[in-house]
Each structure stands twice: as C-alpha cells, then as structure tokens.
Design an enzyme around this catalytic site. Structure first.
Site, PDB file in Angstrom:
ATOM      1  N   ASP A   1     -13.753  -3.263  -4.748  1.00  0.00           N
ATOM      2  CA  ASP A   1     -12.815  -2.141  -4.710  1.00  0.00           C
ATOM      3  C   ASP A   1     -13.505  -0.832  -4.376  1.00  0.00           C
ATOM      4  O   ASP A   1     -12.985  -0.027  -3.632  1.00  0.00           O
ATOM      5  CB  ASP A   1     -12.083  -1.991  -6.053  1.00  0.00           C
ATOM      6  CG  ASP A   1     -10.969  -0.974  -5.957  1.00  0.00           C
ATOM      7  OD1 ASP A   1      -9.979  -1.248  -5.277  1.00  0.00           O
ATOM      8  OD2 ASP A   1     -11.116   0.120  -6.551  1.00  0.00           O
TER       9      ASP A   1
ATOM     10  N   GLU B   1      -3.973   6.105  -4.969  1.00  0.00           N
ATOM     11  CA  GLU B   1      -3.552   7.327  -4.283  1.00  0.00           C
ATOM     12  C   GLU B   1      -2.736   7.007  -3.028  1.00  0.00           C
ATOM     13  O   GLU B   1      -1.742   7.684  -2.748  1.00  0.00           O
ATOM     14  CB  GLU B   1      -4.779   8.173  -3.897  1.00  0.00           C
ATOM     15  CG  GLU B   1      -5.610   8.607  -5.082  1.00  0.00           C
ATOM     16  CD  GLU B   1      -6.676   7.588  -5.528  1.00  0.00           C
ATOM     17  OE1 GLU B   1      -7.579   7.997  -6.270  1.00  0.00           O
ATOM     18  OE2 GLU B   1      -6.599   6.399  -5.133  1.00  0.00           O
TER      19      GLU B   1
ATOM     20  N   CYS C   1     -11.888   7.724  -3.587  1.00  0.00           N
ATOM     21  CA  CYS C   1     -12.895   7.297  -2.623  1.00  0.00           C
ATOM     22  C   CYS C   1     -12.646   8.050  -1.305  1.00  0.00           C
ATOM     23  O   CYS C   1     -11.723   8.851  -1.188  1.00  0.00           O
ATOM     24  CB  CYS C   1     -12.796   5.780  -2.418  1.00  0.00           C
ATOM     25  SG  CYS C   1     -11.255   5.282  -1.607  1.00  0.00           S
TER      26      CYS C   1
ATOM     27  N   ASN D   1      -3.225   1.219  -8.418  1.00  0.00           N
ATOM     28  CA  ASN D   1      -3.983   0.338  -7.549  1.00  0.00           C
ATOM     29  C   ASN D   1      -3.342  -1.052  -7.559  1.00  0.00           C
ATOM     30  O   ASN D   1      -3.066  -1.593  -8.613  1.00  0.00           O
ATOM     31  CB  ASN D   1      -5.437   0.286  -8.046  1.00  0.00           C
ATOM     32  CG  ASN D   1      -6.337  -0.456  -7.106  1.00  0.00           C
ATOM     33  OD1 ASN D   1      -6.137  -1.636  -6.847  1.00  0.00           O
ATOM     34  ND2 ASN D   1      -7.349   0.227  -6.601  1.00  0.00           N
TER      35      ASN D   1
ATOM     36  N   CYS E   1      -9.062   7.453   0.192  1.00  0.00           N
ATOM     37  CA  CYS E   1      -8.015   8.232  -0.477  1.00  0.00           C
ATOM     38  C   CYS E   1      -8.217   9.730  -0.283  1.00  0.00           C
ATOM     39  O   CYS E   1      -7.252  10.471  -0.069  1.00  0.00           O
ATOM     40  CB  CYS E   1      -7.965   7.865  -1.954  1.00  0.00           C
ATOM     41  SG  CYS E   1      -7.576   6.110  -2.187  1.00  0.00           S
TER      42      CYS E   1
ATOM     43  N   HIS F   1      -4.941   1.273  -2.629  1.00  0.00           N
ATOM     44  CA  HIS F   1      -5.535   2.107  -3.673  1.00  0.00           C
ATOM     45  C   HIS F   1      -4.424   2.943  -4.307  1.00  0.00           C
ATOM     46  O   HIS F   1      -3.401   3.218  -3.675  1.00  0.00           O
ATOM     47  CB  HIS F   1      -6.595   3.025  -3.080  1.00  0.00           C
ATOM     48  CG  HIS F   1      -7.836   2.312  -2.653  1.00  0.00           C
ATOM     49  ND1 HIS F   1      -9.069   2.906  -2.703  1.00  0.00           N
ATOM     50  CD2 HIS F   1      -8.043   1.054  -2.165  1.00  0.00           C
ATOM     51  CE1 HIS F   1      -9.990   2.057  -2.276  1.00  0.00           C
ATOM     52  NE2 HIS F   1      -9.383   0.924  -1.934  1.00  0.00           N
TER      53      HIS F   1
END
Length: 143
Positions: A136, A48, A73, A35, A76, A46
């Site tokens: 975030d 990913e 999330c 991140n 992602c 992020h």
C-alpha cells in the site's frame, strides 16, 4: 478528524487498511471515503482518492479542506494539488512521512495534528500486516 477516523474504522472492519478521509467545504462534510485497496483489489483506491471520487464532479475544489488520518502519499497529494484542495489536515505522519513540501510548495496549507489515536490505529495495523502495508505504501515497488 473524528469523521475521518470513523471512515478508517469502517475500512478496518471490512478487512482493509485503516485510513480514512473526509472533504469539507464551508465547515460541512461534503464527502467521505476510506482506503478500499484490499476490499476492491484496486491499487488506486486510497482513502483520499475514494473521498474525492465520492464528492463527484465539483465545479471547483477551491476552498475545500481534506482531513486524512494518515499523511497522503504522492498519488493522493498529486490529486489534492491537481484539484486545488486548499488545506490538508492529517491525523499523523509518523507511520508515513510523505512530502509536506510537495503540498505546500503548490499552495496547499498543511496541518499535522499528530493524533495518538490515528498513530496507534495505523501502527498496530502495520505490525499485523507488514506485507500489505509495504504494498500500500509503495515500498514494495520502490527501486
């Protein structure tokens, strides 16, 4: 998962959020990321997304597996599903539940290893940085 944890620790050392990811194909790591939202001022950075971006233009993500220290999330998860990543392995989802069904209903295999290390690293960081975590995780923007 060890390599994803190493990525999370890099992010933490840079003053960022300790979430890491690695992309694996045929048992070999092909990309890494952590991140970088705080470091880069980029709301989309992020772990990913950074990891997949670092993989570059693959002809196909089929057969790849993504290892994430925290449950992805929707942003992602959407990228994972859109590009056809075959499996998502998460270190923990106690700090962020996410939506497993979103992934599995779209063909992505899912495994939660419930790592104490991943959980403690993230929960300790959240306790020290609640405002940044709300930003975030999207909680600051939720209706």
């Amino acid at each position: 998962m060890e390599a994803a944890v190493d990525e999370a620790k890099k992010g933490l050392a840079e003053g960022g959020i300790p979430i890491g990811a690695v992309l694996v194909k045929d048992g070999k790591i092909i990309s890494r990321g952590h991140n970088r939202r705080a470091q880069d001022g980029d709301p989309l950075a992020h772990a990913e997304i950074v990891c997949m971006r670092n993989a570059g233009r693959l002809s196909s993500f089929k057969g790849t597996e993504i290892y994430c220290t925290l449950m992805p999330c929707y942003l992602c998860s959407g990228a994972i599903v859109t590009f056809g990543v075959s499996k998502c392995v998460v270190g923990e989802r106690r700090n962020y539940k996410g939506d497993v069904k979103f992934l599995t209903d779209r063909g992505t295999k899912f495994i939660d290893i419930d790592s104490a290390l991943c959980h403690e690293m993230m929960s300790g960081w959240i306790a020290k940085n609640p405002g940044l975590w709300q930003e975030d995780s999207g909680k600051r923007y939720s209706v």
